[in-house]
Write an enzyme that holds these catalytic residues in place. Structure first.
Site, short mmCIF file in Angstrom:
data_model
loop_
_atom_site.label_atom_id
_atom_site.label_comp_id
_atom_site.label_asym_id
_atom_site.label_seq_id
_atom_site.Cartn_x
_atom_site.Cartn_y
_atom_site.Cartn_z
N SER A 211 -9.13 -5.22 -5.50
CA SER A 211 -8.02 -5.97 -6.06
C SER A 211 -8.40 -7.45 -6.24
CB SER A 211 -6.77 -5.80 -5.19
OG SER A 211 -5.61 -6.28 -5.85
N ASP A 307 -3.62 1.88 -13.34
CA ASP A 307 -3.52 1.10 -12.10
C ASP A 307 -2.06 0.71 -11.85
OD1 ASP A 307 -3.44 -1.14 -10.29
OD2 ASP A 307 -5.56 -1.53 -10.72
N HIS A 374 -4.33 2.28 -6.95
CA HIS A 374 -4.90 0.93 -7.06
C HIS A 374 -6.29 0.98 -6.42
CE1 HIS A 374 -4.92 -3.29 -7.85
NE2 HIS A 374 -4.75 -3.69 -6.60
#
Length: 429
Positions: A211, A307, A374
């Site tokens: 991330s 995502d 994610h």
């Protein structure tokens, strides 16, 4: 057992932070909810298949203590609140004793003094709130969970600056609040410390991140390569860090405006490629599609085409959907109607278009699955398990290992949702 431990941790964390739900805290809560539901779903899924693999049953992930950088203050390398930055180190063994894998923690960004101050009252902005961490996924020490990197030296670098380890502002006075925007200094101090711990003698090294940590991996990949021995094999992997510069469903440039505030607030331009910031507006250089044009170190891009974080915050943030027509879709892809699915397919196409040139990069690797998820490197289930997402019948760990050790070319792109039955799709509702 895993779910019970996570729930106990969340109760303790909530008791300390229930009055500071802003910015980084919201991201942290999202991560906790994700982990709990993830394990509930997958353990049930495993039981339904009769899986008795150690991944699910008998291997307890090691709990690794936090190490603070005691010399960091003298170097100006501090978390948002002025506390010392830190990392977790699990030593390698045997053939892995001179090999290193680093993982940069993620957790969003802060865009103004108020949100950064709020973040500074959490583990995403202060080491005061950091605790020991379980090592799983790409940091797991078990070969059944992490076949290629299990015995390497493993490092989890904690994220406490709110700008992807790239902020660089000398002044501590921010709108009347005392804040330290020193992510670049934190990055340098952490690497300096790890070099003294043995990284300087590494034969192989792998910088990874998830991330906001994945974005940091794009930013710092070449610098990492340059800090290590010339004869070492050094590569990078960005997990769920390829954030798209796309308009939201209302036509607004939400993420571009957001990144613009991050870059200007924290002086990030100084950490971005000079040939980029002198050619275009610096905030544009914070996007991975610009960064990958300038990375020379071998790079692997791991990203879900759907995502959930990007769908919830870039494509269809709440402010772009005042009537709430997208709410259920952003929380559970199964609830998206046919028109919404078409828009999601368009978002996927934008990702693939941005990666079109990278697909021809002979040193690069790629694994783009069509899951509503994610980060995928920091879970045993998504990284490598009997129920992991697969492309070409390979788990993410197997694909990454094949690429890193040059056992084959890995440029995997999944077909559009919902074609992949091995996908794990997060369900918030």
């Amino acid at each position: 057992m895993e779910i019970h431990r996570i729930r106990l941790w969340f109760r303790r964390w909530w008791g300390r932070n229930r009055v500071t739900l802003a910015g980084g805290c919201a991201v942290l809560i999202l991560a906790v909810i994700f982990t709990v539901r993830y394990w509930e779903h997958e353990e049930g899924r495993a039981e339904g298949r009769g899986v008795q693999d150690p991944v699910f049953r008998s291997l307890e992930p090691p709990l690794v203590d936090l190490t603070l950088l005691r010399k960091a203050k003298a170097e100006g390398a501090l978390c948002l609140d002025g506390s010392l930055p830190g990392y977790h180190l699990l030593r390698g063994e045997g053939s892995g004793s001179d090999k290193w894998v680093l993982h940069l923690e993620g957790g969003g960004w802060c865009i103004n003094a108020e949100s950064c101050a709020s973040r500074g009252r959490t583990a995403l902005g202060s080491s005061i709130y950091m605790e020991a961490m379980h090592f799983v996924g790409i940091l797991s020490p078990y070969p059944s969970q992490n076949p290629d990197f299990f015995n390497w030296n493993k490092v989890k670098v904690r994220y406490c600056d709110g700008a992807s380890f790239a902020g660089d502002v000398e002044s501590e006075d921010q709108s009347g609040l005392k804040l330290f925007f020193r992510g670049q200094h934190v990055w340098e101090a952490i690497i300096d410390q790890l070099l003294s711990e043995g990284l300087a003698k590494a034969k192989q090294a792998f910088l990874t991140g998830c991330s906001a940590g994945g974005l940091a991996t794009f930013i710092h990949c070449d610098n990492f390569r340059n800090r290590l021995p010339k004869d070492a094999t050094v590569k990078c992997l960005a997990d769920a860090g390829f954030f798209l510069d796309e308009k939201d469903i209302s036509g607004k440039e939400t993420v571009r405006s957001f990144f613009n505030e991050v870059v200007h607030l924290q002086g990030v331009a100084k950490s971005l490629p000079n040939d980029c910031v002198t050619a275009i507006e610096p905030p544009q250089c914070f996007f991975p599609h610009e960064l990958i044009k300038r990375i020379n170190t071998p790079l692997f891009i791991l990203n879900p085409a759907y995502d959930f974080w990007q769908i919830q915050h870039i494509l269809a943030p709440p402010e772009s959907d005042p009537g709430g027509q997208w709410r259920r879709c952003t929380m559970n892809i199964r609830y998206c109607n046919s028109n919404q699915i078409e828009i999601l397919h368009g978002f996927r196409k934008s990702l693939l278009d941005s990666l079109n040139k990278f697909q021809r990069n002979k040193k690069g690797g790629m694994f783009i699955n069509s899951c509503f998820v994610h980060c995928q490197t920091m879970s045993n289930i998504t990284w490598h398990s009997p129920t992991s997402p697969r492309l070409s019948n390979k788990t993410i760990a197997e694909a990454v290992g094949d690429w890193y050790f040059e056992r084959g070319v890995v440029m995997e792109i999944d077909c559009p949702y919902p074609c992949n039955p091995t996908c794990f799709n997060l369900e918030f509702i």
